[in-house]
Design a protein around this motif. Sequence first.
Motif, PDB file in Angstrom:
ATOM      1  N   THR A  99       0.834  -1.203   0.000  1.00  0.00           N
ATOM      2  CA  THR A  99       0.000   0.000   0.000  1.00  0.00           C
ATOM      3  C   THR A  99       0.869   1.254   0.000  1.00  0.00           C
ATOM      4  N   ILE A 100       1.940   1.222   0.800  1.00  0.00           N
ATOM      5  CA  ILE A 100       2.871   2.352   0.846  1.00  0.00           C
ATOM      6  C   ILE A 100       3.482   2.609  -0.536  1.00  0.00           C
ATOM      7  N   VAL A 101       3.870   1.527  -1.218  1.00  0.00           N
ATOM      8  CA  VAL A 101       4.422   1.680  -2.570  1.00  0.00           C
ATOM      9  C   VAL A 101       3.390   2.329  -3.485  1.00  0.00           C
ATOM     10  N   GLY A 102       2.146   1.877  -3.358  1.00  0.00           N
ATOM     11  CA  GLY A 102       1.084   2.416  -4.197  1.00  0.00           C
ATOM     12  C   GLY A 102       0.878   3.911  -4.025  1.00  0.00           C
ATOM     13  N   PHE A 103       1.068   4.403  -2.798  1.00  0.00           N
ATOM     14  CA  PHE A 103       0.877   5.821  -2.511  1.00  0.00           C
ATOM     15  C   PHE A 103       2.145   6.644  -2.725  1.00  0.00           C
ATOM     16  N   SER A 104       3.257   5.990  -2.961  1.00  0.00           N
ATOM     17  CA  SER A 104       4.545   6.682  -3.031  1.00  0.00           C
ATOM     18  C   SER A 104       4.839   7.237  -4.423  1.00  0.00           C
ATOM     19  N   GLU A 128       8.046   4.423 -13.284  1.00  0.00           N
ATOM     20  CA  GLU A 128       6.599   4.458 -13.452  1.00  0.00           C
ATOM     21  C   GLU A 128       5.923   3.642 -12.344  1.00  0.00           C
ATOM     22  N   ASN A 129       4.872   4.204 -11.755  1.00  0.00           N
ATOM     23  CA  ASN A 129       4.189   3.552 -10.644  1.00  0.00           C
ATOM     24  C   ASN A 129       2.784   3.107 -11.062  1.00  0.00           C
ATOM     25  N   SER A 130       2.592   1.793 -11.178  1.00  0.00           N
ATOM     26  CA  SER A 130       1.271   1.254 -11.499  1.00  0.00           C
ATOM     27  C   SER A 130       0.513   1.024 -10.194  1.00  0.00           C
ATOM     28  N   LYS A 131      -0.226   2.040  -9.773  1.00  0.00           N
ATOM     29  CA  LYS A 131      -0.911   1.983  -8.480  1.00  0.00           C
ATOM     30  C   LYS A 131      -1.866   0.800  -8.397  1.00  0.00           C
ATOM     31  N   LYS A 132      -2.558   0.498  -9.491  1.00  0.00           N
ATOM     32  CA  LYS A 132      -3.500  -0.622  -9.492  1.00  0.00           C
ATOM     33  C   LYS A 132      -2.786  -1.935  -9.177  1.00  0.00           C
ATOM     34  N   PHE A 133      -1.588  -2.097  -9.687  1.00  0.00           N
ATOM     35  CA  PHE A 133      -0.784  -3.300  -9.451  1.00  0.00           C
ATOM     36  C   PHE A 133      -0.475  -3.460  -7.963  1.00  0.00           C
ATOM     37  N   TRP A 134       0.041  -2.400  -7.346  1.00  0.00           N
ATOM     38  CA  TRP A 134       0.443  -2.460  -5.935  1.00  0.00           C
ATOM     39  C   TRP A 134      -0.761  -2.616  -5.019  1.00  0.00           C
ATOM     40  N   TRP A 135      -1.822  -1.882  -5.290  1.00  0.00           N
ATOM     41  CA  TRP A 135      -2.998  -1.955  -4.418  1.00  0.00           C
ATOM     42  C   TRP A 135      -3.710  -3.301  -4.545  1.00  0.00           C
ATOM     43  N   SER A 136      -3.701  -3.859  -5.756  1.00  0.00           N
ATOM     44  CA  SER A 136      -4.313  -5.184  -5.944  1.00  0.00           C
ATOM     45  C   SER A 136      -3.546  -6.246  -5.153  1.00  0.00           C
ATOM     46  N   LEU A 137      -2.214  -6.179  -5.231  1.00  0.00           N
ATOM     47  CA  LEU A 137      -1.393  -7.111  -4.460  1.00  0.00           C
ATOM     48  C   LEU A 137      -1.596  -6.901  -2.960  1.00  0.00           C
ATOM     49  N   SER A 138      -1.740  -5.653  -2.542  1.00  0.00           N
ATOM     50  CA  SER A 138      -1.972  -5.355  -1.133  1.00  0.00           C
ATOM     51  C   SER A 138      -3.251  -6.023  -0.643  1.00  0.00           C
ATOM     52  N   PHE A 139      -4.304  -5.960  -1.449  1.00  0.00           N
ATOM     53  CA  PHE A 139      -5.574  -6.602  -1.084  1.00  0.00           C
ATOM     54  C   PHE A 139      -5.415  -8.120  -1.010  1.00  0.00           C
ATOM     55  N   VAL A 140      -4.670  -8.679  -1.972  1.00  0.00           N
ATOM     56  CA  VAL A 140      -4.452 -10.126  -1.988  1.00  0.00           C
ATOM     57  C   VAL A 140      -3.770 -10.579  -0.696  1.00  0.00           C
ATOM     58  N   PHE A 141      -2.741  -9.843  -0.264  1.00  0.00           N
ATOM     59  CA  PHE A 141      -2.012 -10.263   0.930  1.00  0.00           C
ATOM     60  C   PHE A 141      -2.769  -9.939   2.219  1.00  0.00           C
ATOM     61  N   LEU A 142      -3.669  -8.982   2.164  1.00  0.00           N
ATOM     62  CA  LEU A 142      -4.563  -8.761   3.300  1.00  0.00           C
ATOM     63  C   LEU A 142      -5.466  -9.981   3.462  1.00  0.00           C
ATOM     64  N   PHE A 143      -5.978 -10.481   2.337  1.00  0.00           N
ATOM     65  CA  PHE A 143      -6.835 -11.667   2.376  1.00  0.00           C
ATOM     66  C   PHE A 143      -6.058 -12.901   2.835  1.00  0.00           C
ATOM     67  N   THR A 144      -4.854 -13.112   2.279  1.00  0.00           N
ATOM     68  CA  THR A 144      -4.083 -14.304   2.655  1.00  0.00           C
ATOM     69  C   THR A 144      -3.658 -14.246   4.122  1.00  0.00           C
ATOM     70  N   GLY A 145      -3.467 -13.033   4.648  1.00  0.00           N
ATOM     71  CA  GLY A 145      -3.164 -12.903   6.064  1.00  0.00           C
ATOM     72  C   GLY A 145      -4.337 -13.323   6.917  1.00  0.00           C
ATOM     73  N   MET A 146      -5.533 -12.901   6.526  1.00  0.00           N
ATOM     74  CA  MET A 146      -6.743 -13.329   7.234  1.00  0.00           C
ATOM     75  C   MET A 146      -6.935 -14.833   7.109  1.00  0.00           C
ATOM     76  N   ASP A 147      -6.575 -15.355   5.941  1.00  0.00           N
ATOM     77  CA  ASP A 147      -6.674 -16.805   5.706  1.00  0.00           C
ATOM     78  C   ASP A 147      -5.764 -17.569   6.669  1.00  0.00           C
ATOM     79  N   GLU A 148      -4.554 -17.048   6.879  1.00  0.00           N
ATOM     80  CA  GLU A 148      -3.620 -17.698   7.807  1.00  0.00           C
ATOM     81  C   GLU A 148      -4.203 -17.773   9.215  1.00  0.00           C
ATOM     82  N   LEU A 149      -4.893 -16.728   9.620  1.00  0.00           N
ATOM     83  CA  LEU A 149      -5.453 -16.681  10.967  1.00  0.00           C
ATOM     84  C   LEU A 149      -6.730 -17.504  11.105  1.00  0.00           C
ATOM     85  N   LEU A 150      -7.594 -17.401  10.101  1.00  0.00           N
ATOM     86  CA  LEU A 150      -8.930 -17.996  10.198  1.00  0.00           C
ATOM     87  C   LEU A 150      -9.087 -19.316   9.445  1.00  0.00           C
TER      88      LEU A 150
END
Length: 227
Positions: free
Chosen positions: A71-76, A81-103
């Motif tokens: 997310t920080i990369v996306g806002f930086s 060239e900064n593909s914000k969609k790329f970084w933010w999409s990956l950020s969402f994916v790892f937010l989900f996988t983190g929740m998956d690890e816990l739940l």
Amino acid sequence: MKQINPKKVLLGLLIVIGVLLTLNIISYLNLYYNHLDPESLFFRKTNFDEEKNAPSIFSACLHFIASILLTIVGFSKLKIENSKKFWWSLSFVFLFTGMDELLRIHEKIGGSISNTYETSGILHFAWVIPYVLAVFLLALFIFKPLFKLPKKTVINFIVAGFLFILGAVGVEMLTGWHIEHYQLDETKLFRIPDTFILSTIEELLEMLGMSLFVYAILLFLKKYRLS
């Protein structure tokens, strides 16, 4: 971000992994040779294949850290060239996988699939079906923006992803085949050396892959982020 030394972060993560691995092995040997109950506190809190314990929380934290950094990369503002969609999409994916690890969301999904369809062999753990499909679709989505990144970053990301997927999917599929081929008692998997080794390798590869990924993002930020 400049104050963070990527190499020191990686070293710290590897030390934590080493400690967790040691505790995991000690708890299993204690269980196996002393015939202790798998419900014992030490085993539950240190075994790699248990949930809501030290290893699983550490793994989840790696995913959440990666999500925050992406997310920080996306806002930086970057030197490239900064593909914000790329970084933010990956950020969402790892937010989900983190929740998956816990739940353990994937296990619930796998249970639902197994109740509807008969799966066996390498698909013994049925959750791998939708997750492999999701990985394939993600790979298609990120292919172009990924290869626009600097070569070293691309290599680091690919190696990290390979290690993680090898553990999370590859070893998991091998474990499923092994359980069925040797007709192992699934109520006693915690005690069986084969499945302990496989689950340890699986989680270890996942932790190493995520640690390298966090290191790669920090390295990227250090080199290409404008102050």
